[in-house]
Design a protein around this motif. Structure first.
Motif, short mmCIF file in Angstrom:
data_model
loop_
_atom_site.label_atom_id
_atom_site.label_comp_id
_atom_site.label_asym_id
_atom_site.label_seq_id
_atom_site.Cartn_x
_atom_site.Cartn_y
_atom_site.Cartn_z
N LEU A 1 0.82 -1.21 0.00
CA LEU A 1 0.00 0.00 0.00
C LEU A 1 0.85 1.26 0.00
O LEU A 1 0.78 2.07 -0.93
CB LEU A 1 -0.95 0.01 1.20
N TRP A 2 1.65 1.43 1.04
CA TRP A 2 2.44 2.66 1.15
C TRP A 2 3.56 2.70 0.13
O TRP A 2 3.95 3.77 -0.35
CB TRP A 2 2.98 2.84 2.56
N GLY A 3 4.08 1.54 -0.24
CA GLY A 3 5.10 1.51 -1.29
C GLY A 3 4.55 2.01 -2.61
O GLY A 3 5.22 2.74 -3.34
N THR A 4 3.30 1.63 -2.90
CA THR A 4 2.66 2.10 -4.13
C THR A 4 2.39 3.60 -4.08
O THR A 4 2.66 4.32 -5.05
CB THR A 4 1.33 1.36 -4.35
N VAL A 5 1.87 4.09 -2.96
CA VAL A 5 1.58 5.52 -2.82
C VAL A 5 2.84 6.35 -2.97
O VAL A 5 2.89 7.33 -3.74
CB VAL A 5 0.91 5.80 -1.46
N ILE A 6 3.89 5.96 -2.26
CA ILE A 6 5.15 6.71 -2.29
C ILE A 6 5.77 6.68 -3.68
O ILE A 6 6.16 7.72 -4.24
CB ILE A 6 6.13 6.15 -1.25
N SER A 7 5.86 5.49 -4.28
CA SER A 7 6.47 5.36 -5.60
C SER A 7 5.67 6.07 -6.68
O SER A 7 6.24 6.70 -7.57
CB SER A 7 6.61 3.87 -5.97
N SER A 8 4.35 5.97 -6.58
CA SER A 8 3.49 6.57 -7.61
C SER A 8 3.67 8.08 -7.66
O SER A 8 3.89 8.65 -8.75
CB SER A 8 2.03 6.22 -7.33
N PHE A 9 3.59 8.73 -6.52
CA PHE A 9 3.72 10.19 -6.51
C PHE A 9 5.15 10.64 -6.78
O PHE A 9 5.39 11.61 -7.51
CB PHE A 9 3.21 10.77 -5.19
#
Length: 228
Positions: free
Chosen positions: A84-92
């Motif tokens: 979850l947080w890996g996706t949010v951080i990487s995406s932005f």
């Protein structure tokens, strides 16, 4: 080229040169990530905010300067922060970095290239004006096109920066999730090409071209209706 542009260009060149002179790429490979995962997990547990902020800005810098290592950082995000947080951080971080690279290209090179090759770029600019969002979305979903090249080339077109940001955010999300999810199982990965199977690449291609084909079909039907 004015002084501001020259200063910015020199700054970018220096940063890129330092990256290769000090061989910083040695820390952005799969072997190093797997070797240091326990250390990174321990540091994240002790300093979660510092780890998150540092990782975010490192990702932005790497992508903003079009340096190699974004794929490894996306895997690292999964290994350190989870899906979850890996996706949010990487995406932005990846989208902000891509937009910076886009703006660097536009600010530093677009004027001179457009002026020199205006006749050759007219058709490209017209196509981007008409299909820009759909075309960019397709490119973002197809893993065979290096993202840094897309960033730089799009900076030379007439697509709006906000459109570039939003479409990139959406278009890169699927690939980001795949890599972040793989990063959560980093010990099982031997090489980057193990992550993307031919079937998965084909799925991304079909997903990317569908909106463009749908728009073309609708435009064709409207034209036929008008002709009648």
């Amino acid at each position: 080229m004015n002084k501001t542009k020259i200063t910015l260009l020199v700054g970018v060149i220096i940063l890129v040169a330092l990256f290769f002179i000090f061989d910083l790429g040695q820390y952005l490979n799969l072997e190093y990530l797997k070797e240091k995962q326990a250390v990174m997990d321990d540091y994240h547990e002790r300093e979660p905010v510092t780890t998150t902020v540092s990782f975010f800005f490192l990702y932005v810098i790497i992508t903003g300067l079009s340096l190699p290592g974004a794929a490894i950082l996306t895997l690292a995000a999964g290994a350190i922060f989870g899906l979850l947080w890996g996706t949010v951080i990487s995406s932005f971080a990846s989208t902000i970095g891509a937009t910076l690279a886009f703006l660097f290209s536009r600010y530093l090179f677009r004027e001179s290239i457009q002026g020199r090759f205006a006749d050759k770029l007219t058709a490209v600019n017209r196509g981007m004006d008409e299909e820009g969002a759909f075309y960019l979305f397709t490119l973002r979903l197809v893993p065979i096109f290096p993202y840094f090249i897309i960033n730089l080339v799009m900076g030379l077109t007439t697509i709006r920066a906000l459109t570039f940001f939003l479409v990139s955010q959406a278009g890169m999300l699927a690939g980001t999730i795949v890599y972040v999810n793989a990063g959560t199982q980093i010990a099982k990965i031997e090489q980057l090409k193990d992550i993307l199977s031919p079937g998965l690449i084909l799925s991304f291609v079909l997903l990317g071209i569908f909106p463009l084909l749908a728009k073309k079909t609708v435009d064709y039907m409207k034209k036929r209706k008008i002709q009648r």
